[in-house]
Design an enzyme around this catalytic site. Sequence first.
Site, short mmCIF file in Angstrom:
data_model
loop_
_atom_site.label_atom_id
_atom_site.label_comp_id
_atom_site.label_asym_id
_atom_site.label_seq_id
_atom_site.Cartn_x
_atom_site.Cartn_y
_atom_site.Cartn_z
N ASP A 137 0.81 -1.23 0.00
CA ASP A 137 0.00 0.00 0.00
C ASP A 137 0.84 1.28 0.00
O ASP A 137 0.33 2.34 -0.33
CB ASP A 137 -0.92 0.03 1.23
CG ASP A 137 -1.83 -1.18 1.30
OD1 ASP A 137 -2.09 -1.79 0.25
OD2 ASP A 137 -2.26 -1.53 2.42
N ARG A 172 -14.87 -0.14 -25.24
CA ARG A 172 -15.52 -0.18 -23.93
C ARG A 172 -14.82 0.74 -22.93
O ARG A 172 -13.67 1.13 -23.13
CB ARG A 172 -15.45 -1.60 -23.35
CG ARG A 172 -16.36 -2.57 -24.03
CD ARG A 172 -16.10 -3.98 -23.53
NE ARG A 172 -17.11 -4.89 -24.05
CZ ARG A 172 -16.97 -6.20 -24.12
NH1 ARG A 172 -15.85 -6.78 -23.71
NH2 ARG A 172 -17.95 -6.94 -24.57
N ARG A 275 -16.89 -2.69 -18.39
CA ARG A 275 -16.49 -3.93 -17.72
C ARG A 275 -15.59 -3.57 -16.54
O ARG A 275 -14.77 -2.66 -16.64
CB ARG A 275 -15.71 -4.85 -18.67
CG ARG A 275 -16.51 -5.37 -19.84
CD ARG A 275 -17.59 -6.35 -19.40
NE ARG A 275 -18.28 -6.95 -20.55
CZ ARG A 275 -19.38 -6.44 -21.10
NH1 ARG A 275 -19.91 -5.31 -20.62
NH2 ARG A 275 -19.96 -7.04 -22.12
N GLN A 283 -2.15 -8.79 -6.69
CA GLN A 283 -1.22 -7.66 -6.48
C GLN A 283 -0.18 -7.96 -5.40
O GLN A 283 0.81 -7.25 -5.28
CB GLN A 283 -2.00 -6.41 -6.05
CG GLN A 283 -2.83 -5.84 -7.16
CD GLN A 283 -3.96 -4.95 -6.64
OE1 GLN A 283 -3.82 -3.75 -6.57
NE2 GLN A 283 -5.09 -5.55 -6.31
O1 F6P Z 1 -2.50 -3.97 3.35
C1 F6P Z 1 -2.35 -4.82 2.26
C2 F6P Z 1 -3.69 -5.20 1.69
O2 F6P Z 1 -3.48 -6.01 0.56
C3 F6P Z 1 -4.60 -4.02 1.34
O3 F6P Z 1 -4.25 -3.38 0.15
C4 F6P Z 1 -5.95 -4.69 1.32
O4 F6P Z 1 -6.98 -3.77 1.59
C5 F6P Z 1 -5.83 -5.72 2.42
O5 F6P Z 1 -4.44 -5.95 2.63
C6 F6P Z 1 -6.53 -7.02 2.12
O6 F6P Z 1 -6.51 -7.80 3.26
P1 F6P Z 1 -6.85 -9.36 3.24
O7 F6P Z 1 -5.65 -10.08 2.70
O8 F6P Z 1 -7.12 -9.67 4.68
O9 F6P Z 1 -8.05 -9.54 2.37
#
Ligand code: F6P
Length: 367
Positions: A137, A172, A275, A283
Site C-alpha cells: 500500500d 468499452r 467492464r 497484487q
Molecule cells: O494492506 C495490504 C492489503 O493487501 C490491502 O491493500 C488490502 O486492503 C488488504 O491488505 C486485504 O486484506 P486481506 O488479505 O485480509 O483480504
Amino acid sequence: MSIQAEKIRVGVLTGGGDCPGLNAAIRAVSKSLMLNGDTEVIGIHQGFLGLIERRSQQLTYSDCSGILDKGGTILGTSNRANPFNYRGKDVSNEVMAYYQELGLDGLVVIGGDGSLSLGYEMSTLGMNIIGIPKTIDNDLLGTDRTFGFDTAISIVTDAIDRLRTTGQSHKRVMILETMGRYAGWIALHAGIAGGADVILLPEFPYQVDEVVDACHRRMSEQQFSLVVVAEGARELGRDLTVRETIEDSPDPNRLGGIGNVVKMQLESASDFEVRATILGHLQRGGSPTAFDRVFATNLGAYAASLVAKKCFGQAVVLRNNEVTHVPLESVAHKSKLVEPNTLELKTALSMGICFGTANINEPFSKP
Ligand code: F6P
C-alpha cells in the site's frame, strides 16, 4: 557494520498482509546477524499469532538461503492477531512471557502500520523492537517508500496494459480496481504508468458526472477509456465499500467492490459498455521486482546493524534515498496519504488525467 562480541538471540516475525520482498528482508536480517556476530535467530510463525500461540523455530543459515526471489513469507503471517484483543482478551502479558522464555534480546518486526503499531505497543511493555516497514500500500508515515509497492504497481500496470487492448477492441470503458486500503498510492502510480484516463483515489471523493464527462471525452478521442479505482475510493457523500468486517483485526474493514459500483454508475449515466476487473490478491503474490529485492535487503541489513548496536525502539526507513532509522513511536498508528502537493498527483493533473473531482488544487503553478 559493527561486529558484536557477546552471543545474542533475536526473533524475527512478518506480520500483516504478505507482500513481495518479505523473504528478502528475513534473509538479509538473519544472514547479516549470523555472518557478523554470534547470533541465534528465532523465526516466529505467522506474525503476532506465533507469539500468542507459542510457535517459533530457530532459523539456520540454509533456511534463509534460496528465498530471495520467493513471494510470500517463509515464516507465515497474519493480519488479524492482536495481542491486546485476541478473541476478546488482552494476552499481551502472555506474549511478553513467551518472548522472555525464548530468551530473546530483541525482536525484528517486519510489518505494515498494524504490526509496527503492535510492535510499538509491545515495546512499551519492555520488548526490544526494531521495525521494518513493508506493504504494497506504501501508506506508512516516516518512510519515503515501502517494499512490496514496486512489485504491486508493476503487476497493476501489466493488468492495465492488458485491459487496454481488449477495451480498445470492443470500444468499452474498462475499470480496474486496485488494493491500497485508505491510500491511493497504488492506483495513482500504476494509473500513470498504465496511461489511465481516470484515477479515483480515497483521498478525493469523486462525482459521477465528472467521471462520465471524462469518459465521454476519451471515448470520442480514442473510442475506449481506462478507469483505475482504488478500493478505498468513494463517491462524494457516500461511505466506503466494505467487503467484510473482521472484528479482532487491528483494522477490521476489508475494502473491495467499488469497481463494480462505479461500473453501475457509469452504465446508468451513459450508453457506455463497461467492464470491471478487481485485481485483488494477485497484487500481493509472486516474485518481488529487482527494486524490491534490493530495497528489502538494504532495510534488513540495516536492521541487523541496529540489533548489533542494541539500538532498539526504532523503525528502519528510507529518507531522501538513504536508509536510516526513526523512533518507532513516530511511525506507529499513523499513515501517509496522497496529498494535493504529491508530485505524481500534480504530474497526472498536468497530463489531463481526471480524478473525478474539480476539488484538487492547481497542478504545477504556472511560471
Ligand atoms: O494492506 C495490504 C492489503 O493487501 C490491502 O491493500 C488490502 O486492503 C488488504 O491488505 C486485504 O486484506 P486481506 O488479505 O485480509 O483480504
